[in-house]
Write an enzyme that holds these catalytic residues in place. Sequence first.
Site, PDB file in Angstrom:
ATOM      1  N   GLY A 157      30.439  14.390  36.036  1.00 23.45           N
ATOM      2  CA  GLY A 157      30.013  13.040  36.450  1.00 23.45           C
ATOM      3  C   GLY A 157      29.606  13.051  37.905  1.00 23.45           C
ATOM      4  N   GLY A 210      27.285  10.268  39.497  1.00 22.08           N
ATOM      5  CA  GLY A 210      27.638   8.848  39.391  1.00 22.08           C
ATOM      6  C   GLY A 210      28.103   8.269  40.722  1.00 22.08           C
ATOM      7  N   GLY A 265      31.122  10.473  42.018  1.00 23.75           N
ATOM      8  CA  GLY A 265      30.665  11.861  42.224  1.00 23.75           C
ATOM      9  C   GLY A 265      29.715  11.958  43.409  1.00 23.75           C
ATOM     10  N   TYR A 325      38.846   1.830  26.035  1.00 17.52           N
ATOM     11  CA  TYR A 325      38.735   2.645  27.259  1.00 17.52           C
ATOM     12  C   TYR A 325      40.136   2.990  27.789  1.00 17.52           C
ATOM     13  CZ  TYR A 325      37.485   3.218  32.307  1.00 17.52           C
ATOM     14  OH  TYR A 325      37.323   3.646  33.607  1.00 17.52           O
ATOM     15  N   LYS A 348      41.894   6.762  28.283  1.00 15.55           N
ATOM     16  CA  LYS A 348      42.288   7.234  29.613  1.00 15.55           C
ATOM     17  C   LYS A 348      43.794   7.508  29.693  1.00 15.55           C
ATOM     18  CE  LYS A 348      38.435   6.865  32.128  1.00 15.55           C
ATOM     19  NZ  LYS A 348      37.919   7.932  32.983  1.00 15.55           N
ATOM     20  N   PRO A 379      42.235   5.117  40.336  1.00 20.90           N
ATOM     21  CA  PRO A 379      41.626   4.192  41.297  1.00 20.90           C
ATOM     22  C   PRO A 379      41.588   2.764  40.760  1.00 20.90           C
ATOM     23  CG  PRO A 379      40.044   5.880  40.551  1.00 20.90           C
ATOM     24  CD  PRO A 379      41.228   5.899  39.618  1.00 20.90           C
ATOM     25  N   ASN A 395      39.233  -0.962  41.221  1.00 18.94           N
ATOM     26  CA  ASN A 395      37.802  -1.243  41.052  1.00 18.94           C
ATOM     27  C   ASN A 395      37.029  -0.619  42.231  1.00 18.94           C
ATOM     28  OD1 ASN A 395      35.286  -2.636  40.660  1.00 18.94           O
ATOM     29  ND2 ASN A 395      36.401  -4.153  39.457  1.00 18.94           N
ATOM     30  N   VAL A 396      36.051   0.215  41.926  1.00 19.23           N
ATOM     31  CA  VAL A 396      35.323   0.994  42.941  1.00 19.23           C
ATOM     32  C   VAL A 396      33.919   0.412  43.122  1.00 19.23           C
ATOM     33  CG1 VAL A 396      34.658   3.344  43.620  1.00 19.23           C
ATOM     34  CG2 VAL A 396      36.461   3.017  41.906  1.00 19.23           C
TER      35      VAL A 396
HETATM   36  P1  NAP Z   1      29.166   6.234  36.804  1.00 20.56           P
HETATM   37  O1  NAP Z   1      28.547   5.940  38.120  1.00 20.56           O
HETATM   38  O2  NAP Z   1      28.715   5.464  35.613  1.00 20.56           O
HETATM   39  O3  NAP Z   1      28.992   7.791  36.520  1.00 20.56           O
HETATM   40  C1  NAP Z   1      29.392   8.333  35.310  1.00 20.56           C
HETATM   41  C2  NAP Z   1      29.055   9.797  35.343  1.00 20.56           C
HETATM   42  O4  NAP Z   1      29.473  10.366  34.088  1.00 20.56           O
HETATM   43  C3  NAP Z   1      27.580  10.088  35.510  1.00 20.56           C
HETATM   44  O5  NAP Z   1      27.436  11.188  36.402  1.00 20.56           O
HETATM   45  C4  NAP Z   1      27.144  10.485  34.107  1.00 20.56           C
HETATM   46  O6  NAP Z   1      26.097  11.430  34.127  1.00 20.56           O
HETATM   47  C5  NAP Z   1      28.411  11.147  33.579  1.00 20.56           C
HETATM   48  N1  NAP Z   1      28.496  11.123  32.129  1.00 20.56           N
HETATM   49  C6  NAP Z   1      28.591  10.036  31.311  1.00 20.56           C
HETATM   50  N2  NAP Z   1      28.615  10.427  30.016  1.00 20.56           N
HETATM   51  C7  NAP Z   1      28.547  11.788  30.041  1.00 20.56           C
HETATM   52  C8  NAP Z   1      28.514  12.775  29.010  1.00 20.56           C
HETATM   53  N3  NAP Z   1      28.591  12.438  27.714  1.00 20.56           N
HETATM   54  N4  NAP Z   1      28.411  14.076  29.367  1.00 20.56           N
HETATM   55  C9  NAP Z   1      28.338  14.420  30.677  1.00 20.56           C
HETATM   56  N5  NAP Z   1      28.386  13.541  31.699  1.00 20.56           N
HETATM   57  C10 NAP Z   1      28.465  12.234  31.371  1.00 20.56           C
HETATM   58  O7  NAP Z   1      30.738   6.093  36.861  1.00 20.56           O
HETATM   59  P2  NAP Z   1      31.757   6.081  38.092  1.00 20.56           P
HETATM   60  O8  NAP Z   1      31.983   4.656  38.422  1.00 20.56           O
HETATM   61  O9  NAP Z   1      31.348   7.059  39.138  1.00 20.56           O
HETATM   62  O10 NAP Z   1      33.069   6.573  37.336  1.00 20.56           O
HETATM   63  C11 NAP Z   1      33.574   7.881  37.477  1.00 20.56           C
HETATM   64  C12 NAP Z   1      34.986   7.912  36.908  1.00 20.56           C
HETATM   65  O11 NAP Z   1      35.790   6.953  37.577  1.00 20.56           O
HETATM   66  C13 NAP Z   1      35.055   7.561  35.427  1.00 20.56           C
HETATM   67  O12 NAP Z   1      35.981   8.412  34.802  1.00 20.56           O
HETATM   68  C14 NAP Z   1      35.556   6.121  35.423  1.00 20.56           C
HETATM   69  O13 NAP Z   1      36.251   5.832  34.243  1.00 20.56           O
HETATM   70  C15 NAP Z   1      36.446   6.127  36.644  1.00 20.56           C
HETATM   71  N6  NAP Z   1      36.681   4.818  37.272  1.00 20.56           N
HETATM   72  C16 NAP Z   1      35.627   4.058  37.722  1.00 20.56           C
HETATM   73  C17 NAP Z   1      35.888   2.837  38.317  1.00 20.56           C
HETATM   74  C18 NAP Z   1      34.782   1.937  38.839  1.00 20.56           C
HETATM   75  O14 NAP Z   1      35.074   0.807  39.263  1.00 20.56           O
HETATM   76  N7  NAP Z   1      33.529   2.377  38.850  1.00 20.56           N
HETATM   77  C19 NAP Z   1      37.224   2.386  38.463  1.00 20.56           C
HETATM   78  C20 NAP Z   1      38.258   3.206  38.023  1.00 20.56           C
HETATM   79  C21 NAP Z   1      37.966   4.421  37.435  1.00 20.56           C
HETATM   80  P3  NAP Z   1      24.525  10.990  34.191  1.00 20.56           P
HETATM   81  O15 NAP Z   1      24.420   9.880  35.188  1.00 20.56           O
HETATM   82  O16 NAP Z   1      23.821  12.239  34.610  1.00 20.56           O
HETATM   83  O17 NAP Z   1      24.195  10.519  32.805  1.00 20.56           O
HETATM   84  P1  GDP Z   2      37.578  -5.146  35.722  1.00 21.67           P
HETATM   85  O1  GDP Z   2      38.005  -5.179  37.151  1.00 21.67           O
HETATM   86  O2  GDP Z   2      37.948  -3.873  35.034  1.00 21.67           O
HETATM   87  O3  GDP Z   2      38.012  -6.350  34.960  1.00 21.67           O
HETATM   88  O4  GDP Z   2      36.011  -5.129  35.655  1.00 21.67           O
HETATM   89  P2  GDP Z   2      34.789  -5.843  36.371  1.00 21.67           P
HETATM   90  O5  GDP Z   2      34.389  -5.091  37.584  1.00 21.67           O
HETATM   91  O6  GDP Z   2      33.770  -5.978  35.287  1.00 21.67           O
HETATM   92  O7  GDP Z   2      35.292  -7.286  36.877  1.00 21.67           O
HETATM   93  C1  GDP Z   2      35.498  -8.311  35.962  1.00 21.67           C
HETATM   94  C2  GDP Z   2      35.801  -9.638  36.647  1.00 21.67           C
HETATM   95  O8  GDP Z   2      34.667 -10.078  37.409  1.00 21.67           O
HETATM   96  C3  GDP Z   2      36.063 -10.724  35.602  1.00 21.67           C
HETATM   97  O9  GDP Z   2      36.956 -11.685  36.129  1.00 21.67           O
HETATM   98  C4  GDP Z   2      34.670 -11.320  35.413  1.00 21.67           C
HETATM   99  O10 GDP Z   2      34.691 -12.646  34.870  1.00 21.67           O
HETATM  100  C5  GDP Z   2      34.167 -11.314  36.853  1.00 21.67           C
HETATM  101  N1  GDP Z   2      32.683 -11.320  36.969  1.00 21.67           N
HETATM  102  C6  GDP Z   2      31.948 -12.326  37.528  1.00 21.67           C
HETATM  103  N2  GDP Z   2      30.642 -12.039  37.461  1.00 21.67           N
HETATM  104  C7  GDP Z   2      30.535 -10.819  36.876  1.00 21.67           C
HETATM  105  C8  GDP Z   2      29.430  -9.982  36.578  1.00 21.67           C
HETATM  106  O11 GDP Z   2      28.259 -10.280  36.819  1.00 21.67           O
HETATM  107  N3  GDP Z   2      29.720  -8.759  35.990  1.00 21.67           N
HETATM  108  C9  GDP Z   2      30.996  -8.370  35.719  1.00 21.67           C
HETATM  109  N4  GDP Z   2      31.220  -7.171  35.178  1.00 21.67           N
HETATM  110  N5  GDP Z   2      32.076  -9.168  35.984  1.00 21.67           N
HETATM  111  C10 GDP Z   2      31.841 -10.358  36.565  1.00 21.67           C
END
Ligand code: NAP
Ligand code: GDP
Length: 331
Positions: A13, A16, A19, A148, A152, A175, A177-178
């Site tokens: 990843g 992303g 990453g 999900y 996890k 982590p 929310n990122v």
């Molecule tokens: P992201 O921006 O959507 O990136 C996801 C990455 O996973 C991309 O590099 C994508 O590759 C790769 N990927 C998805 N499906 C794949 C597959 N089948 N095979 C190989 N690679 C694949 O996500 P992120 O936010 O950086 O999240 C990274 C990690 O953090 C995840 O495990 C997520 O659950 C965790 N996390 C995220 C958040 C958040 O708020 N974003 C919060 C807590 C935990 P391509 O782009 O090349 O397709």
């Molecule tokens: P979570 O932190 O895992 O629940 O995920 P999200 O980042 O999707 O945040 C969800 C919270 O943001 C909820 O309370 C939603 O109602 C609120 N929210 C408000 N506007 C938006 C929007 O445009 N997209 C998302 N994803 N959530 C929103």
Amino acid sequence: MSSTSKHVILVTGGTGLIGSAIKHVIETEAPNSRFGKHDGEEWIFARSSEGDLRDPVATRELFAKYKPTHVIHLAALVGGLFKNMKYKLTFLRENTLINDNILHTSYETHVVKLISCLSTCVFPDKVEYPLDENKIHLGPPHESNFGYAHAKRMVDVSNHAYHEEFGCNFTSAIPTNVFGPADNFDLEDSHVIPGLIHKCYLAKKNGTPFVVSGTGKPLRQFIYSYDLAKLFIWQLREYNEIEPIILSVGENEEISIKEVADSIVKAVGFQGDYKFDTSRSDGQFRKPASNAKLLRLIGNFEFTPFDKALDETVKWFLDNYHNARTGKKSA
Ligand code: NAP
Ligand code: GDP
């Protein structure tokens, strides 16, 4: 990590949000500093087109190509509340497949250390706050993202089983929310901050209302991707437990979705009509997580102030609009 032998660190990843932040930090911090690239390290940031990690053969081929000694496993099917609510089985299956392939291939190829990325969604919905590392398995997760969350959660179970049966050094990070540069700014499937930045940008551009989903009352802890990247690099080099560790700002730093939307309005410079669509879900009301274990182990760590991180993210979005992941560009 010893500084004498060669380390190949595979980041799945790697393209992303998180990453690309690790790549940014490794490449911009001073060489051989706490978060910069160390002599003897080779960092590989894999994208999905190099190998679909749902497929065990493709996963083995990726490992055969790079021969990683260390893995930071970020690849996952990822999305915000609304995507999670729509595709519960797909989130469960795809993430279970990806995680099983990464853990088992890491075992088969004698990876020295593997860190998998969980999320605070793994915690039980009904449990005493703040959340901490000992509470993961104390009850069912919130119903909005149980697919999900269960996929996890099982990584933590697997990490202990691989350790007890085979002695593997497999651990995990949790982590909150990122957000940050290179996020997924899709209007419907993304997390709240990138989704609202994109919506606010369009409202300003088109002279339409800025509509925030839900009541705006839920509370969240947000972490800037560049801060989180440093914490992953620290965890890879300095953390030595199988038990997960929460990577988060303090539990006193929860902010409401309304406060987030207000900050986005300010950062985007939007002056039009702004309202809440209360017909849409609020999801989990709050899930405050403690970073006490992190602070005890890492010592001092300076988190970027939320408004500064948000300004940098909005700037990145505006500068990169045409190449960013925005979903429907014509909207
Ligand atoms: P992201 O921006 O959507 O990136 C996801 C990455 O996973 C991309 O590099 C994508 O590759 C790769 N990927 C998805 N499906 C794949 C597959 N089948 N095979 C190989 N690679 C694949 O996500 P992120 O936010 O950086 O999240 C990274 C990690 O953090 C995840 O495990 C997520 O659950 C965790 N996390 C995220 C958040 C958040 O708020 N974003 C919060 C807590 C935990 P391509 O782009 O090349 O397709
Ligand atoms: P979570 O932190 O895992 O629940 O995920 P999200 O980042 O999707 O945040 C969800 C919270 O943001 C909820 O309370 C939603 O109602 C609120 N929210 C408000 N506007 C938006 C929007 O445009 N997209 C998302 N994803 N959530 C929103």
